[in-house]
Design an enzyme around this catalytic site. Structure first.
Site, mmCIF file in Angstrom:
data_model
loop_
_atom_site.group_PDB
_atom_site.id
_atom_site.type_symbol
_atom_site.label_atom_id
_atom_site.label_comp_id
_atom_site.label_asym_id
_atom_site.label_seq_id
_atom_site.Cartn_x
_atom_site.Cartn_y
_atom_site.Cartn_z
ATOM 1 N N HIS A 512 -4.240 -6.080 2.916
ATOM 2 C CA HIS A 512 -2.808 -5.768 2.962
ATOM 3 C C HIS A 512 -2.069 -6.731 3.890
ATOM 4 O O HIS A 512 -1.090 -7.373 3.492
ATOM 5 C CB HIS A 512 -2.642 -4.319 3.448
ATOM 6 C CG HIS A 512 -1.233 -3.900 3.707
ATOM 7 N ND1 HIS A 512 -0.580 -2.964 2.946
ATOM 8 C CD2 HIS A 512 -0.327 -4.268 4.667
ATOM 9 C CE1 HIS A 512 0.642 -2.786 3.400
ATOM 10 N NE2 HIS A 512 0.823 -3.567 4.456
ATOM 11 N N GLU A 513 -2.533 -6.825 5.135
ATOM 12 C CA GLU A 513 -1.858 -7.703 6.090
ATOM 13 C C GLU A 513 -1.970 -9.167 5.667
ATOM 14 O O GLU A 513 -1.048 -9.966 5.882
ATOM 15 C CB GLU A 513 -2.413 -7.496 7.494
ATOM 16 C CG GLU A 513 -2.209 -6.089 8.050
ATOM 17 C CD GLU A 513 -0.750 -5.661 8.091
ATOM 18 O OE1 GLU A 513 0.136 -6.544 8.167
ATOM 19 O OE2 GLU A 513 -0.484 -4.447 8.045
ATOM 20 N N HIS A 519 2.480 -14.164 1.477
ATOM 21 C CA HIS A 519 3.917 -14.206 1.171
ATOM 22 C C HIS A 519 4.582 -15.344 1.952
ATOM 23 O O HIS A 519 5.384 -16.116 1.403
ATOM 24 C CB HIS A 519 4.521 -12.854 1.553
ATOM 25 C CG HIS A 519 5.857 -12.575 0.952
ATOM 26 N ND1 HIS A 519 6.510 -11.380 1.138
ATOM 27 C CD2 HIS A 519 6.699 -13.322 0.184
ATOM 28 C CE1 HIS A 519 7.662 -11.399 0.505
ATOM 29 N NE2 HIS A 519 7.812 -12.566 -0.079
#
Length: 721
Positions: A512-513, A519
């Site tokens: 997730h991180e 991104h």
């Protein structure tokens, strides 16, 4: 993944989130036109030479790196104070410019203003989150209201606002490109939302509110960290019976680190959750649970209730001063949901089936336990039910999730989906702020795009949880800036030579991180003003990457048993998949209760003064199952009360999950979860564009339609009708 955001520069008036990306190099027209704009902007700004060491341009390899080896609290304090003065001179030059306002001499110049203090502020965010020692906390306490006032000084500058508004209102007549127009109109609207259109008395009152909020945010965070820097000491091994060997070893190491004999259960989630899941001693489980859920709520020097009451009162005053009925309406102006009603609508659709699932889960646990389930029993007996129903023991899984192997698996995902590679740098190649930090060079199809820093282990002073941040974000308008991004975790460090084993949930958190970092590394942004995305979009690119943890190529290549070296057998994967929606009642209700109470708190006509009573009454109105506690009770809810970032915004994870579940369904339906065409489009449209276009429109370009909430309900195992 959040950090305190203070308006420290012109660009910060636009970019209030630190891990988003943006668009193609068309914003300023041709490269020559953009270069001309930059030259105009540079000519507006005064030539200044920073004296403080931590304001200077970062030097060294990889486009320059933070000088962590030279950071001290006194140097940081000096840099921030001088940086405010330097930025004040730059803002004055822009605002007092006698030439008519243009995109170049106003908006581009604003993005350049504050570069020195931006470097210092990147350091400030890390030392207050990852180190948190007394000397840095003193600087934070002293300067957070000063920085807030400096931001207000920019927003409240009437000449500056007039110039920004003139550019935005005259965008069509000036022939601005679509991106330039978006930058100008968003800047104007952000100025208005933050009080630029108020009269002098209104600005003075808003400045008072913002300064008081900044101090309260700092105080709240420090009190929670202080309560998390406590522990329960278990002197006898019988007290840790049932714990996996890796968790026993971590508890023993925590005791040794504190010069104690026995086993220390530190008051953080990474220590508490395994104890509640596996420890056989019910009385000790209750003791550990009560200490953890009462962080910030003990009536002592670290009690946060009065601070929360002050924060919600100030937020309410600010919202009404700015013309909104409540804080949530003000906070949600620049989100995908737009209104509290829309956020409530999604949450309520999921809340009812989640509560129904909890009733089923409790019945299953009670059948095994033989007594009523209390909150400190839930995780423990859930494991018993998991074993009984699915023949799946979480302890079977941990040997397959060794920390370094999980990270290598995430790197494989990034390369196969997007073409990123990560090469570990030798210690000492670049400075780091702690010996635990590891640094990697990042390439995109062979092209260097930045550095990736990891800080994996808990320690006193470091805030709890997991998050991503950027020390430098990508842009091209004034030279190609590479990305310096970091992931931060709170795993328990093992003894030297002993592998660090984490849970499946921890592995998904790492992915997730890492999604937030991808991104940032995917950015094709031209201007930093479009480097933010809405709060309820920002978790989408992170959450979707959790799905790849249990894909067969990653399991076969990386998630190998720490002792045998064998990949996870398909029979065990089948058990995991069969149990994929197991305990989703608990997971959903513990999260969603926090989101509902957040929105309930911030839509009250009159802000409550008794925070514990409000939380209790709010949960009663929603019918909170008595066997579960909120994932984040208000007295320790850092997301809400260390900044405005997630306030009236904790629903964002669910809003983002609607898109992430629908995206994962897209990959699955293609027959290849590494489908290169979908991955390329996802990177190009979702990860790279930032806020150059509306994010709802971007999703429709990617998926061909709006996200289907049925995909979210299906992932959680709830009825879709």
């Amino acid at each position: 993944m959040h950090r305190r955001h203070v308006l420290i520069g012109g660009a910060s008036l636009f970019a209030l989130t630190g891990c988003a990306t943006a668009g193609a190099m068309t914003a300023g027209g041709s490269p020559s036109a953009m270069a001309a704009d930059v030259a105009v902007a540079r000519a507006v700004l005064p030539q200044q030479t920073p004296q403080a060491e931590l304001l200077k341009v970062w030097t060294g390899p990889y486009g320059g790196v933070p000088p962590w080896d030279r950071v001290t609290a006194p140097r940081l304090r000096a840099a921030l104070l001088e940086g405010i003065d330097l930025q004040r001179a730059e803002i004055a030059a822009i605002a007092d410019n006698p030439a008519p306002a243009t995109f170049a001499n106003t908006l581009v110049a604003l993005q350049m203003a504050g570069e020195p203090i931006g470097r210092a502020y990147a350091i400030y965010g890390v030392v207050t989150s990852n180190i948190g020692s007394d000397d840095y906390n003193e600087v934070d306490t002293e300067l957070s209201p000063v920085l807030s006032a400096a931001g207000d000084e920019i927003t409240f500058n009437p000449k500056l606002f007039q110039r920004v508004r003139a550019v935005a209102d005259g965008a069509a007549a000036a022939g601005l490109t679509a991106e330039q127009t978006r930058i100008a109109t968003r800047a104007r609207d952000n100025f208005v939302r933050n009080g630029a259109a108020l009269d002098a008395a209104g600005k003075a009152e808003l400045g008072r509110i913002n300064t008081a909020l900044s101090s309260a945010f700092t105080s709240f965070g420090q009190m929670v960290v202080a309560d998390e820097n406590t522990w329960i000491l278990i002197p006898d091994e019988a007290g840790v019976a049932g714990l996996p060997d890796s968790n026993k070893a971590a508890a023993a190491a925590a005791a040794r680190d504190r010069n104690l004999q026995g086993w220390a259960i530190v008051n953080t989630r990474s220590s508490v959750d395994p104890f509640l899941s596996f420890a056989d001693d019910r009385a000790l489980r209750e003791q550990v649970w009560r200490k953890f859920v009462n962080r910030g709520d003990n009536g002592d020097a670290n009690d946060t209730n009065a601070t929360i009451a002050e924060i919600v009162k100030l937020r309410d005053q600010r919202a009404k001063l700015l013309g909104f009925r409540n804080h949530a309406e003000w906070r949600m102006q620049d989100t995908m949901a737009k209104t509290p009603a829309a956020a409530f609508g999604l949450m309520n659709r999921v809340w009812a089936p989640a509560k129904a699932r909890v009733a089923e889960e409790v019945a299953d646990m009670k059948a095994i336990a033989g007594f009523d389930i209390e909150p400190w029993d839930y995780l423990y007996f859930a494991e018993k039910v998991r074993k009984d129903k699915y023949d799946l023991d979480q302890n079977e899984l941990k040997p397959y999730f060794e920390l370094n192997n999980v990270r290598a698996g995430s790197f494989y995902m990034a390369e196969r989906l997007y073409g990123f590679t990560f090469e570990k740098l030798a210690p000492g190649t670049v400075p780091v702020f702690h010996p635990d930090v590891t640094v990697y060079q990042v390439r995109d199809h062979g092209r260097p795009v930045g550095l990736y820093y990891t800080d994996d282990f808990n320690r006193p002073g470091k805030r709890s949880g997991a998050w991503m941040t950027t020390y430098r974000s990508h842009s091209t308008y004034d030279g190609d800036k590479n990305v310096l991004a970091s992931n931060n975790n709170n795993f328990n460090k093992a003894a030297p030579g002993v592998p660090v084993l984490i849970s499946l949930d921890d592995a998904e958190t790492m992915f997730h991180e890492f999604g937030h970092a991808l991104h940032a590394f995917s950015s094709a942004v031209t201007y930093p003003a479009l480097d933010d995305v809405p709060r309820d979009f920002v978790e989408y690119p992170s959450q979707v990457h959790e799905h790849w943890v249990l894909t067969r190529p990653i399991l076969d290549g990386f998630m190998k048993h720490v002792e045998t070296g064998q990949p996870m057998p398909q029979s065990l994967v089948d058990k995991i998949e069969a149990a994929a929606t197991f305990n989703q009642g608990y997971a959903t209700v513990s999260y969603l209760s926090s989101a509902l109470v957040d929105m309930d708190l911030h839509t009250q006509a009159t802000p409550p003064t008794d925070i514990d009573a409000f939380e209790r009454d709010s949960l009663a109105r929603y019918g909170m199952p008595k066997e579960i506690v909120m994932r984040h009770r208000l007295p320790q809810f850092n997301h809400l009360f260390t900044s405005d970032a997630y306030s009236a915004g904790y629903y964002s994870y669910l809003w983002s999950e609607t898109m992430d579940a629908d995206t994962w369904a897209y990959f699955e339906e293609s027959g290849d979860v590494f489908n290169p065409d979908i991955a390329t489009r996802y990177k190009t449209i979702i990860l790279s564009e930032g806020n150059t276009t509306d994010r709802g429109e971007a999703y429709r370009r990617f998926r061909g339609r709006d996200p289907d909430v049925a995909a979210l309900l299906k992932v959680r195992g709830f009825p879709t009708s």
